[in-house]
Write a protein that holds these residues in place. Structure first.
Motif, PDB file in Angstrom:
ATOM      1  N   LEU A  46       0.839  -1.207   0.000  1.00 39.85           N
ATOM      2  CA  LEU A  46       0.000   0.000   0.000  1.00 39.85           C
ATOM      3  C   LEU A  46       0.870   1.251   0.000  1.00 39.85           C
ATOM      4  N   ALA A  47       1.888   1.224   0.857  1.00 40.21           N
ATOM      5  CA  ALA A  47       2.768   2.395   0.963  1.00 40.21           C
ATOM      6  C   ALA A  47       3.457   2.652  -0.382  1.00 40.21           C
ATOM      7  N   GLN A  48       3.902   1.573  -1.018  1.00 39.52           N
ATOM      8  CA  GLN A  48       4.585   1.742  -2.313  1.00 39.52           C
ATOM      9  C   GLN A  48       3.642   2.264  -3.383  1.00 39.52           C
ATOM     10  N   ALA A  49       2.412   1.789  -3.364  1.00 37.51           N
ATOM     11  CA  ALA A  49       1.464   2.164  -4.422  1.00 37.51           C
ATOM     12  C   ALA A  49       0.925   3.579  -4.239  1.00 37.51           C
ATOM     13  N   ALA A  50       1.156   4.170  -3.077  1.00 38.34           N
ATOM     14  CA  ALA A  50       0.568   5.496  -2.805  1.00 38.34           C
ATOM     15  C   ALA A  50       1.052   6.552  -3.800  1.00 38.34           C
ATOM     16  N   SER A  51       2.283   6.394  -4.302  1.00 41.35           N
ATOM     17  CA  SER A  51       2.814   7.413  -5.223  1.00 41.35           C
ATOM     18  C   SER A  51       2.116   7.357  -6.585  1.00 41.35           C
ATOM     19  N   GLU A  52       1.282   6.337  -6.806  1.00 39.12           N
ATOM     20  CA  GLU A  52       0.589   6.231  -8.106  1.00 39.12           C
ATOM     21  C   GLU A  52      -0.887   6.648  -8.003  1.00 39.12           C
ATOM     22  N   LEU A  53      -1.192   7.370  -6.933  1.00 36.07           N
ATOM     23  CA  LEU A  53      -2.599   7.713  -6.702  1.00 36.07           C
ATOM     24  C   LEU A  53      -3.215   8.595  -7.787  1.00 36.07           C
ATOM     25  N   LEU A  55      -3.015   8.165 -10.906  1.00 32.49           N
ATOM     26  CA  LEU A  55      -3.349   7.387 -12.109  1.00 32.49           C
ATOM     27  C   LEU A  55      -4.581   6.517 -11.872  1.00 32.49           C
ATOM     28  N   TYR A  56      -5.401   6.361 -12.894  1.00 30.36           N
ATOM     29  CA  TYR A  56      -6.502   5.406 -12.793  1.00 30.36           C
ATOM     30  C   TYR A  56      -5.925   4.008 -12.621  1.00 30.36           C
ATOM     31  N   PRO A  57      -6.657   3.177 -11.893  1.00 28.72           N
ATOM     32  CA  PRO A  57      -6.174   1.792 -11.751  1.00 28.72           C
ATOM     33  C   PRO A  57      -6.360   0.999 -13.047  1.00 28.72           C
ATOM     34  N   ASP A  58      -5.742  -0.164 -13.104  1.00 32.19           N
ATOM     35  CA  ASP A  58      -5.984  -1.103 -14.200  1.00 32.19           C
ATOM     36  C   ASP A  58      -7.381  -1.698 -13.990  1.00 32.19           C
ATOM     37  N   GLY A  59      -8.328  -1.281 -14.805  1.00 32.08           N
ATOM     38  CA  GLY A  59      -9.723  -1.702 -14.634  1.00 32.08           C
ATOM     39  C   GLY A  59      -9.898  -3.208 -14.774  1.00 32.08           C
ATOM     40  N   ALA A  60      -8.967  -3.850 -15.468  1.00 30.17           N
ATOM     41  CA  ALA A  60      -9.076  -5.305 -15.659  1.00 30.17           C
ATOM     42  C   ALA A  60      -8.369  -6.060 -14.531  1.00 30.17           C
ATOM     43  N   ALA A  61      -7.713  -5.344 -13.613  1.00 31.20           N
ATOM     44  CA  ALA A  61      -6.996  -5.959 -12.484  1.00 31.20           C
ATOM     45  C   ALA A  61      -6.117  -7.128 -12.961  1.00 31.20           C
ATOM     46  N   THR A  62      -5.332  -6.860 -14.007  1.00 27.39           N
ATOM     47  CA  THR A  62      -4.608  -7.926 -14.706  1.00 27.39           C
ATOM     48  C   THR A  62      -3.696  -8.727 -13.770  1.00 27.39           C
ATOM     49  N   GLU A  63      -2.865  -8.013 -13.019  1.00 31.82           N
ATOM     50  CA  GLU A  63      -1.891  -8.713 -12.163  1.00 31.82           C
ATOM     51  C   GLU A  63      -2.582  -9.492 -11.050  1.00 31.82           C
ATOM     52  N   LEU A  64      -3.587  -8.875 -10.464  1.00 28.23           N
ATOM     53  CA  LEU A  64      -4.306  -9.524  -9.361  1.00 28.23           C
ATOM     54  C   LEU A  64      -5.004 -10.797  -9.863  1.00 28.23           C
TER      55      LEU A  64
END
Ligand SMILES: Cc1ncc(COP(=O)(O)O)c(C=O)c1O
Length: 361
Positions: A46-53, A55-64
């Motif tokens: 979560l802490a790492q991803a905060a710097s990408e706030l 940007l829109y997320p990947d709507g297809a949640a590809t990696e997940l």
């Protein structure tokens, strides 16, 4: 000026969801959350991803979805993620329920299934539990031509009871292929019975089966709101049509991936739950009380007293638990397993409540 717009007539008998009580400073054992807190790996992500706030997320949640596919030995196309499993139930109903269609579930079970079906103009048919267990025979017998979706909660919230692989397969054999069976396994990770259904491996054989899981319980991420379904690629394609483009944020997706990899946290959470259930079984036996046999991270107890009064008295003792009045069980309570200290405090509060509140006839 005309009169104000009011709620659709067909929804007027519905009540807003009654959530487990959150009282600052009190121990909360009312919503089946993970008493260990969130997975530390998820917190790092979560802490790492905060710097990408920005940007829109990947709507297809590809990696997940790829991570889920690896974990459950399926394809990414077999998965869809949602803003909690609550959203996914609504998406399923949105995709398949037409006004006047019927859903089918148990009487004393998680209320969101009914909400989802009713939201789209459907009717929910309900079959009472049998001694706290889903009555799969009676549910199969209640299927009618208008039935489109069946919701099964296994282990069941609020009783914690579960059906096994054989019972599930027999049931699926009695359901027409045109009826979707949604198997909600929000608490599936916790099940200790050896023959708990291997539901993901049934998906190939039963294209009308949908398995639902959540990150809110074992992964300790209830506040992030993340859940998923696994189903045939055809069902996932249909449900994707009614999904909002960016329903799960990037931070949530990244935390979810990290949590799936945090096996240490999962195993420690399971061990803590087992320890908690042992504590409770032992303590309850000393007062001659026996909860419904649970496969979850909570147990359900008939207390022979007004459940709301018991819950209120336990708040005085510093802990919130769940009175099951809104589930149609006015004399039963549900308690989530906590840490050893929380369980101890809760036991004390329960004893005090039982000693001071009169039994109902
Ligand atoms: C049986 C069951 N399914 C689903 C949910 C909701 O899960 P989520 O937090 O993913 O919406 C809950 C939450 O308590 C639950 O008890």
């Amino acid at each position: 000026m005309g009169a104000l717009l009011t709620l659709r007539e067909d929804l007027r008998d519905l009540k807003p969801y009654v959530a487990g009580k959150l009282i600052p400073g009190l121990v909360k054992l009312s919503s089946n959350e993970n008493p260990r807190g969130p997975s530390p790996k998820a917190l790092e992500a979560l802490a790492q991803a905060a710097s990408e706030l920005h940007l829109y997320p990947d709507g297809a949640a590809t990696e997940l979805r790829k991570t889920l596919a690896e974990l459950y030995k399926l394809k990414p196309g077999n998965f869809l993620v949602g803003n909690g499993s609550d959203e996914v139930f609504t998406l399923l109903a949105g995709a398949f329920i037409r006004p006047g269609d019927h859903g089918l579930t148990a009487q004393e079970t998680f209320s969101e299934y009914t909400f989802a079906v009713r939201l789209f103009g459907g009717v929910m048919d309900k079959v009472p539990l049998s001694q706290g267990f889903y009555d799969l025979d009676a549910i199969a017998a209640a299927i009618e031509p208008k039935t489109r979706i069946i919701f099964l909660c296994n282990p069941n919230n609020p009783t914690g009871t579960a059906f096994n692989q054989r019972q599930l397969e027999e049931f699926l054999g009695r359901v027409p292929p045109t009826v979707l069976v949604v198997l909600d396994e929000a608490y599936g990770h916790y099940a200790q019975m050896p023959d708990f259904p291997q539901s993901f491996s049934l998906l190939e054989r039963w294209p009308n089966l949908v398995v639902s899981r959540t990150f809110s319980k074992i992964y300790g991420l209830a506040s992030l709101r993340l859940g998923f379904i696994a189903a045939s690629e055809a069902v996932i394609r249909d449900v994707s049509v009614v999904k909002q483009p960016f329903n799960v944020g990037n931070m949530t997706q990244k935390a979810g991936i990290a949590a799936l990899h945090d096996l240490k946290f999962v195993n420690e959470s399971l061990a803590l739950n087992r320890e908690g259930l042992e504590f409770w079984n032992q303590k309850l036996a000393t007062r001659g009380l026996s909860p419904y046999p649970t496969q979850a991270n909570f147990f359900c107890l008939e207390v022979g007293r007004d459940a709301q009064a018991v819950a209120a008295a336990m708040i005085e003792g510093g802990v919130t638990i769940r009175p099951l009045t809104s589930f149609g069980l006015p004399n039963a309570i549900r308690i989530t397993t906590g840490t050893p200290e929380q369980n101890q405090l809760c036991w004390k509060a329960l004893c005090h409540a039982l000693d001071t509140i009169p039994t109902v006839r």
